[in-house]
Structure formats: C-alpha cells, structure tokens
Design a protein around this motif. Sequence first.
Motif, PDB file in Angstrom:
ATOM      1  N   LYS A 232       3.313  72.523  48.297  1.00 32.60           N
ATOM      2  CA  LYS A 232       3.418  73.774  47.547  1.00 32.60           C
ATOM      3  C   LYS A 232       2.457  73.763  46.367  1.00 32.60           C
ATOM      4  CE  LYS A 232       6.598  76.574  44.805  1.00 32.60           C
ATOM      5  NZ  LYS A 232       7.982  76.676  44.237  1.00 32.60           N
ATOM      6  N   LEU A 233       1.717  74.854  46.197  1.00 38.10           N
ATOM      7  CA  LEU A 233       0.750  74.945  45.112  1.00 38.10           C
ATOM      8  C   LEU A 233       1.464  75.042  43.775  1.00 38.10           C
ATOM      9  CD1 LEU A 233      -2.267  75.284  44.267  1.00 38.10           C
ATOM     10  CD2 LEU A 233      -1.889  77.758  44.441  1.00 38.10           C
ATOM     11  N   ILE A 234       1.092  74.156  42.856  1.00 39.75           N
ATOM     12  CA  ILE A 234       1.654  74.163  41.500  1.00 39.75           C
ATOM     13  C   ILE A 234       0.671  74.792  40.518  1.00 39.75           C
ATOM     14  CG2 ILE A 234       2.566  72.740  39.629  1.00 39.75           C
ATOM     15  CD1 ILE A 234       4.284  72.777  42.183  1.00 39.75           C
ATOM     16  N   ALA A 235      -0.593  74.446  40.647  1.00 45.33           N
ATOM     17  CA  ALA A 235      -1.630  74.972  39.758  1.00 45.33           C
ATOM     18  C   ALA A 235      -2.966  74.806  40.443  1.00 45.33           C
ATOM     19  CB  ALA A 235      -1.615  74.242  38.419  1.00 45.33           C
ATOM     20  N   GLU A 236      -3.961  75.591  39.991  1.00 46.41           N
ATOM     21  CA  GLU A 236      -5.310  75.462  40.535  1.00 46.41           C
ATOM     22  C   GLU A 236      -6.326  75.839  39.472  1.00 46.41           C
ATOM     23  OE1 GLU A 236      -5.949  78.150  43.770  1.00 46.41           O
ATOM     24  OE2 GLU A 236      -5.093  79.869  42.719  1.00 46.41           O
ATOM     25  N   TRP A 237      -7.508  75.279  39.621  1.00 44.78           N
ATOM     26  CA  TRP A 237      -8.633  75.609  38.747  1.00 44.78           C
ATOM     27  C   TRP A 237      -9.921  75.522  39.549  1.00 44.78           C
ATOM     28  CZ3 TRP A 237     -13.045  72.867  37.659  1.00 44.78           C
ATOM     29  CH2 TRP A 237     -13.899  73.471  36.716  1.00 44.78           C
ATOM     30  N   PRO A 238     -10.753  76.579  39.495  1.00 44.67           N
ATOM     31  CA  PRO A 238     -10.467  77.901  38.927  1.00 44.67           C
ATOM     32  C   PRO A 238      -9.431  78.640  39.769  1.00 44.67           C
ATOM     33  CG  PRO A 238     -12.842  77.537  39.170  1.00 44.67           C
ATOM     34  CD  PRO A 238     -12.137  76.476  39.968  1.00 44.67           C
ATOM     35  N   ILE A 239      -8.916  79.745  39.213  1.00 44.03           N
ATOM     36  CA  ILE A 239      -7.937  80.540  39.922  1.00 44.03           C
ATOM     37  C   ILE A 239      -8.627  81.265  41.071  1.00 44.03           C
ATOM     38  CG2 ILE A 239      -6.214  82.337  39.716  1.00 44.03           C
ATOM     39  CD1 ILE A 239      -5.619  79.849  38.074  1.00 44.03           C
ATOM     40  N   ARG A 240      -8.236  80.961  42.300  1.00 45.93           N
ATOM     41  CA  ARG A 240      -8.874  81.573  43.468  1.00 45.93           C
ATOM     42  C   ARG A 240      -8.296  82.940  43.797  1.00 45.93           C
ATOM     43  NH1 ARG A 240     -11.451  77.984  47.281  1.00 45.93           N
ATOM     44  NH2 ARG A 240     -11.909  76.034  46.237  1.00 45.93           N
ATOM     45  N   ARG A 241      -7.030  83.144  43.464  1.00 46.19           N
ATOM     46  CA  ARG A 241      -6.375  84.369  43.918  1.00 46.19           C
ATOM     47  C   ARG A 241      -6.597  85.543  42.974  1.00 46.19           C
ATOM     48  NH1 ARG A 241      -2.752  80.902  41.830  1.00 46.19           N
ATOM     49  NH2 ARG A 241      -1.441  81.566  40.075  1.00 46.19           N
ATOM     50  N   THR A 242      -7.215  85.324  41.810  1.00 39.71           N
ATOM     51  CA  THR A 242      -7.326  86.398  40.839  1.00 39.71           C
ATOM     52  C   THR A 242      -8.322  87.483  41.269  1.00 39.71           C
ATOM     53  OG1 THR A 242      -7.810  86.939  38.535  1.00 39.71           O
ATOM     54  CG2 THR A 242      -9.117  85.209  39.526  1.00 39.71           C
ATOM     55  N   ILE A 243      -7.983  88.728  40.984  1.00 37.89           N
ATOM     56  CA  ILE A 243      -8.929  89.831  41.118  1.00 37.89           C
ATOM     57  C   ILE A 243      -8.926  90.587  39.796  1.00 37.89           C
ATOM     58  CG2 ILE A 243      -8.787  90.084  43.608  1.00 37.89           C
ATOM     59  CD1 ILE A 243      -6.769  92.344  43.156  1.00 37.89           C
ATOM     60  N   GLY A 244      -8.779  89.809  38.717  1.00 36.43           N
ATOM     61  CA  GLY A 244      -8.607  90.410  37.402  1.00 36.43           C
ATOM     62  C   GLY A 244      -9.889  90.557  36.618  1.00 36.43           C
TER      63      GLY A 244
END
Length: 293
Positions: A232-244
């Motif tokens: 299970k994903l806890i954290a990631e860098w850089p954020i891949r899912r962002t569209i912000g």
Amino acid sequence: MYLTAHRIFSPATGRTGINAFRYRHGEGAKVDWTNPDPTVVPETEPGELASDEVEVAPGGNLVRSYLDVVAHDSTTVTAITQALDRFRASDFGSLPAVLRGAVGVRFSAEVGLAPEARPAEFDALRERLDRLLRSPPASTWRGLEPLTIEMKVSPDEETSFQLTHPAVERLRVVAGPDWRPTTIRVRKEVREDLAFYQGDILRELVRSLVPNVGAEEILRLGGVRVVDPAGKLIAEWPIRRTIGTGYCLNCHQHNTLIGSGAAWTLVGGGAVWKCTSCGSVQNNNGLWVATLS
C-alpha cells in the motif's frame, strides 16, 4: 491548455533552474475559452499534466519568477506566439502583469528583481514554454517505476525504512562502489513529531538512505515511494497523481493545489486551495511567496 514555467531555487542544494509544465483540459473544463482568465484557470481548472521539463527536483523550493499561459487546447502555436509578443511589448512595472484575451498570460517575479531585468527574465521563461509547446519531451521520470522504500512497524511501534532489493540494484550504478544500503529506524513519537509522511520529510529520508546521490539523480531514476509490507502506498516523491497548480505553503511542493471545495473551510471564508500531497488548506495559490523571497 495551461502552460507554466517557474524559475526555481532550491535552498537545500543551492541549485537554480526552470521547471516547465504543460496541461491539457479536454472538453469538460468549466472555462470560457473565448477569454480565459490567467489569474483563475491555473488555480481552479489547471487540467491534466501532459508533459514537463524539470531542471530542479520539486519540493522545498522557492519560486523566483513564473509565467502562465492559458488557452483552448486547439490554440495554434502562432496564436500563442502573437499573444506573448503583445505581452512582451507591455509594461512590466506592475507585477503580476496580466494579458486577457483568447490567450491569457500572467507573469510575475520576486520584488528583488530590478524592473530593467524583468524583460530578460520573461524571455527566459518564454523560451522554455516555447520549447515545451513545439517539441514536448517524453517525460522520463513519470514513465519509470519509482525507487521503493518499504516501511515496517514493529510491535513496540518503532518504524523502519529500507530500500527494496530492486531499488538497491538500480541505485548501485549512481551511488558508487562504497555505498552500502542501510535501514533507518524511527520511534513513534519522533515520527509523529516530524510528520514523517508529509512534504520534504520524505526527501530527508532519501538523503539518509542514499546520502551521496542528489535529488535530480533520484528524479531521473523515477523518484521514490514508501509502501507498507502489503504494498500500500504511504507516500511518494514527486507526487505522480497530482493535476494541481500553485505552491503548498505547508509541504513546499509545486503544482499540488486544487481549487475551492465546499468541504474545505478556513476562518473568514473566501477562495480555498487544498494540497493533494499533504492535505493542508490555504486561502491562496502560494505563488505570492515568489514576491516575498
């Protein structure tokens, strides 16, 4: 379409560079494309990331200047070029400077940038956007599997972090022959005090696990993610899912804000932005930091 270029400074490494991003909107965006507002679209309808060029690894950086362009996805390069030419002929004395029309433009820079230096700064950002628009590169790190760190919690609630074997093998190429993988252990109270799973704390974890490999090299390898034993994903860098868009004032990451949601509240009301990385809420897009740096 939303094009943006930021001149970025990393206090951690002293590196300066220009990061550029291109977003697409499709037909579902709630934007009047006959006159898109460059002060609104980036914050509320940034679109979906299509391509990017990153010189300075994201997270914990300062924005020195930025250039935003908004237009319908079908807008020609010629039309965008003509709008930027008109904008270039305008007065940069008052920042942020804004051009409205079928192609909207916004430019700003930190207060310390002398007025006579602003046109050259605009040109540097424009050159990067022009390159991204005409010859969008294949986004290298987004197409790679991120380096994986496995997190385990012991019965006494001590948390350990260790690179997986595939990550170790990939890192050996850049970490050098003397590098030896290690395990980091953190007590529960320390983890909570550091808010371990937010913002730049993950980058600090990576620096400890791989101390002689820079953030840009980690980025070229696909970035990093932390998972639990079940994957299970806890954290990631850089954020891949962002569209912000924008700049989070809490975790100091770029392009992680999404605009006003009814469930997000701040004292005093008004426009609200929420960070897709750390979940914090703020009442502006964070780019004002550039003018105070």
